[in-house]
Design an enzyme around this catalytic site. Structure first.
Site, PDB file in Angstrom:
ATOM      1  CB  CYS A 288      -0.936  -0.045   1.081  1.00 16.78           C
ATOM      2  SG  CYS A 288      -2.171  -1.245   0.920  1.00 16.78           S
ATOM      3  CE1 TYR A 332      -4.007   0.297  -0.246  1.00 15.17           C
ATOM      4  CE2 TYR A 332      -6.241   1.387   0.175  1.00 15.17           C
ATOM      5  CZ  TYR A 332      -5.403   0.281  -0.131  1.00 15.17           C
ATOM      6  OH  TYR A 332      -5.876  -0.890   0.092  1.00 15.17           O
ATOM      7  CD1 TRP A 350      -6.295   1.153   3.562  1.00 16.94           C
ATOM      8  CD2 TRP A 350      -4.142   0.927   4.059  1.00 16.94           C
ATOM      9  NE1 TRP A 350      -5.955  -0.428   3.884  1.00 16.94           N
ATOM     10  CE2 TRP A 350      -4.662  -0.511   4.084  1.00 16.94           C
ATOM     11  CE3 TRP A 350      -2.865   1.006   4.371  1.00 16.94           C
ATOM     12  CZ2 TRP A 350      -4.012  -1.516   4.644  1.00 16.94           C
ATOM     13  CZ3 TRP A 350      -2.037  -0.142   4.805  1.00 16.94           C
ATOM     14  CH2 TRP A 350      -2.850  -1.567   4.724  1.00 16.94           C
ATOM     15  CE1 TYR A 548      -8.165  -2.704  -3.596  1.00 21.01           C
ATOM     16  CE2 TYR A 548      -8.199  -4.492  -1.937  1.00 21.01           C
ATOM     17  CZ  TYR A 548      -8.053  -3.232  -2.425  1.00 21.01           C
ATOM     18  OH  TYR A 548      -7.460  -2.137  -1.368  1.00 21.01           O
ATOM     19  CG  HIS A 549      -4.434  -5.666  -3.858  1.00 14.62           C
ATOM     20  ND1 HIS A 549      -4.498  -6.214  -2.506  1.00 14.62           N
ATOM     21  CD2 HIS A 549      -4.481  -4.263  -3.430  1.00 14.62           C
ATOM     22  CE1 HIS A 549      -4.709  -5.415  -1.644  1.00 14.62           C
ATOM     23  NE2 HIS A 549      -4.556  -4.244  -2.312  1.00 14.62           N
ATOM     24  CG  HIS A 631      -3.332  -0.372  -4.446  1.00 17.31           C
ATOM     25  ND1 HIS A 631      -1.826  -0.866  -3.919  1.00 17.31           N
ATOM     26  CD2 HIS A 631      -4.079  -0.826  -3.422  1.00 17.31           C
ATOM     27  CE1 HIS A 631      -2.009  -1.749  -2.813  1.00 17.31           C
ATOM     28  NE2 HIS A 631      -3.256  -1.571  -2.300  1.00 17.31           N
TER      29      HIS A 631
END
Length: 689
Positions: A288, A332, A350, A548-549, A631
């Protein structure tokens, strides 16, 4: 979309390798949302704000075995087997028996291979390998190649890479390919404990019908690369042309207490091998993180799970070093290299507390706060508040040290980095709304053109859009032009965009409905944006969902790798792999041009150099900056079209734009194009002087 969902639920795509109970206990099951500032319903354990009840558990080995092709009558051959441990043990349905290569009286040398004859041809889509379950890791397969054959003589490699050294079921999914024979070649022992190989069970999965021929002009998906981690972050290495990937402190999860390390892997494109390394010297869990490449091609990774840390990867040295900590803890983050050579970072609630994440600037040594560059103007109206509202900004370094923020908020802004910083509103994206976890790509840097696509009003639990816009930048602090163009064919959140050498943009993966750690409503069909008419063309569908990811970057050979998805502990949506996509321009029938020489591999902003090719070049050249992504965000990539100003035979004179805000210093890939077909890239460093 119904057919896509059904395909996902019924196919082996939904089978993933669960992590060990120890890793699960250290990861997903032990996440404390309150401690990390994550929203959580009372009495419900969550994983990054998602109730664990909504995350599908990986199937058991017994369930996987039952779902595989019936192995009755199958035979196998191997290069080596120890007495009492024949290859037929991998076909008996008993996880207590194993095939083991010879270790007595002598040890057989690697590589080792097992070939399975399925006695009939199938459309094969995936293979599972179950390591031995007796508590002894000896022989766990690490580096490997999976190949298929119709006749037992000629084999096609469909996958390669490295498996994690543990006892969990390993699944390799690839583009469905017809074959009767499946060969698994072990190149290394996962733990380096010896030259032996072992396996408990091997299963093969299929779909009905025959492999369809690729549609003309739609590109094609090639081999799968198995990684010993979920590749949540990817970056080009300028010194080798390899790709660097990493996950978190663990290969398959995040959020645990052991946050002072990061597991990484390097994919060597030339040899099709994957190696792993554990980074502990920076005391940084880089999951992240904010991420960008500086003028020297170094990866600058900031914050994330270790929310104040800075780590720097030097491609030439091949290692990470510890940088000074940021003033504000972040996760993030939006981060970008600016034309002065500094690194600008903003937002990221985040981790490290919520709100007030104003900008700061890194000069390669120290961080300085930019009090005049507040985060508030770029917040979205996310349903989860500032915890999500300041995530994943779309940033572009521009002229005079400025930064343009194109999204994901509907409001756009200019940020200045001189002195204490500044902020100027830049209007809204016409016809759009907040577009969290959408994409933005500067496909024509000389003209200041940025494509924006997809995203959603909230980070999760909402439908994505298919919106598309073109933003054209002028001078800093002036309002850009925003053009609403025709929508993509598909709604997408959590997808990726990759700028290609011919100026088109590949949009890949994502979901219709934003649901982290789920592959439901996954978009399997990529789209290609063509700036000539602002159109979107649907391309060959992929076999593996990328939600996602997930990540995607351009490789020096003009192909694209699409990778990852998941990182949710024991969930069934961990994708420990990447797959190579060959864009349509590689199937036109035209020969690829070859750059045989350049007059220099280092050129200053505004400088002139020559490139020599082995044949004529009809479409000039293009520069694409090497990139890093995580991301959905890649603030590094941008493209500059180079039209030769003169030619001496097949030697062409090329001049770079003379503004560092356009020709951002760093390492670039130079492509020649002939009849729309790109060469393999030559690497060039653009310097600030």
């Amino acid at each position: 979309m119904i057919s896509q969902i059904a395909f996902l639920l019924l196919s082996p795509l939904a089978i993933a390798s669960p992590i060990s109970p120890e890793a699960a206990n250290a990861g997903a099951a032990s996440v404390n949302p309150a401690a990390q500032g994550k929203p959580a319903s009372e009495g419900v354990t969550t994983f990054d704000g998602v109730a664990l009840a909504n995350i599908k558990d990986a199937p058991s080995v017994a369930a996987v075995t039952a779902a595989a092709i019936d192995r009755t009558g199958w035979t196998c051959t191997v290069d080596s087997a120890n007495d009492g441990d024949p290859c037929t043990n991998v076909l008996d349905g008993d996880t207590t028996t194993i095939w083991h290569t010879q270790y007595n009286p002598t040890v057989a040398a690697l590589p080792h291979e097992i070939t399975i004859d399925m006695q009939a041809s199938y459309l094969v889509g995936s293979v599972t390998y179950q390591p031995r379950q007796d508590g002894t890791p000896n022989g766990n397969i690490g580096g490997h190649v999976i190949s298929l054959s119709g006749d037992g003589d000629t084999y096609t490699d469909v996958a390669y890479g490295t498996y994690i050294d543990d006892t969990t079921l390993k699944t390799t999914t690839f583009t469905p390919t017809n074959g009767r024979y499946m060969r698994l070649t072990a190149l290394t022992e996962a733990g380096g404990r010896g030259t032996w190989t072992s396996a408990s069970e091997i299963n093969v999965y299929t779909a009905a019908g025959n492999a369809p021929p690729p549609a003309a002009g739609n590109g094609a998906w090639g081999p799968t690369i198995d990684f010993p981690l979920v590749p949540v972050s990817l970056a080009n290495e300028f010194s080798s042309g390899n790709l660097l990937a990493w996950s978190s402190y663990d290969p398959s999860t995040f959020g645990g207490s052991n946050g002072a390390q990061t597991i990484t892997a390097t994919y060597a494109i030339g040899s099709n091998t994957v190696t792993s390394a554990l980074v502990t010297n920076t005391q940084h869990d880089m999951f992240c993180e904010g991420l960008s490449l500086d003028f020297h091609g170094n990866n600058i990774a900031t914050g994330g799970n270790t929310a104040s840390a800075t780590s720097i990867f030097n491609s030439a040295a091949g290692g990470w070093t510890k940088g000074n900590a940021m003033n504000i803890a972040r996760g993030y983050a939006a981060q970008v290299t600016v034309s002065t050579g500094n690194t600008f970072v903003i937002g990221a609630s985040w981790s490290g507390g919520e709100g007030g994440k104003n900008a700061e600037l890194f000069n390669g040594n120290t961080w300085g706060l930019l009090g005049g560059a507040p985060v508030a103007p770029m917040l979205t109206a996310d349903a989860q508040g500032v915890y999500r509202a300041d995530n994943h900004g779309w940033l572009f370094g521009w002229k005079g040290g400025s930064v343009f923020q194109a999204g994901p908020s509907v409001a756009m802004n200019w940020y200045g980095t001189d002195g204490g910083g500044s902020q100027t509103a830049a209007g809204n994206r016409a016809g759009d709304g907040d577009s969290m976890c959408g994409n933005a790509a500067m496909y024509d840097a000389a003209a200041g053109k940025i494509l924006t696509v997809g995203g959603a009003p909230n980070y999760q639990n909402i439908d994505a859009t298919s919106n598309a816009h073109i933003i054209t930048l002028g001078d800093p602090d002036t309002e850009p032009t925003v053009q609403t163009i025709g929508n993509m064919a598909y709604q997408r959140i959590f997808g990726n965009s990759v700028i290609l050498p011919d100026g088109t943009v590949l949009i890949i993966g994502g979901q219709v409905y934003g649901n982290p750690f789920s592959d439901d409503t996954a978009q399997f069909t990529p789209e290609l944006f063509n700036p000539a008419d602002n159109s979107f063309t649907q391309l060959a569908p992929m076999a593996i969902p990328r939600t996602y990811h997930s990540t995607a970057v351009l490789m020096p050979d003009a192909r694209v790798i699409s990778a990852g998805g998941g990182l949710c502990g024991t969930c069934a949506t961990n994708h420990y792999d990447g797959q190579i996509f060959s864009p349509p321009y590689l199937f036109t029938g035209g020969a690829r041009p070859v750059i045989s020489a350049v007059s220099t591999d280092t050129v200053g902003v505004g400088g002139t150099f020559t490139a020599t090719t082995t044949g004529a070049v009809s479409d000039g050249f293009s520069l694409i900056r090497m990139s890093s992504t995580t991301h959905t965000v890649n603030t590094d990539q941008r493209r500059i079209a180079l039209t030769p100003s003169g030619a001496d035979g097949n030697t062409y004179t090329l001049t770079l734009p003379d503004d560092a805000g356009i020709t951002m210093p760093g390492w670039w890939m130079l492509f020649a194009l002939n009849d729309g077909v790109p060469s393999t890239a030559t690497t060039i460093q653009v310097t600030a002087d």
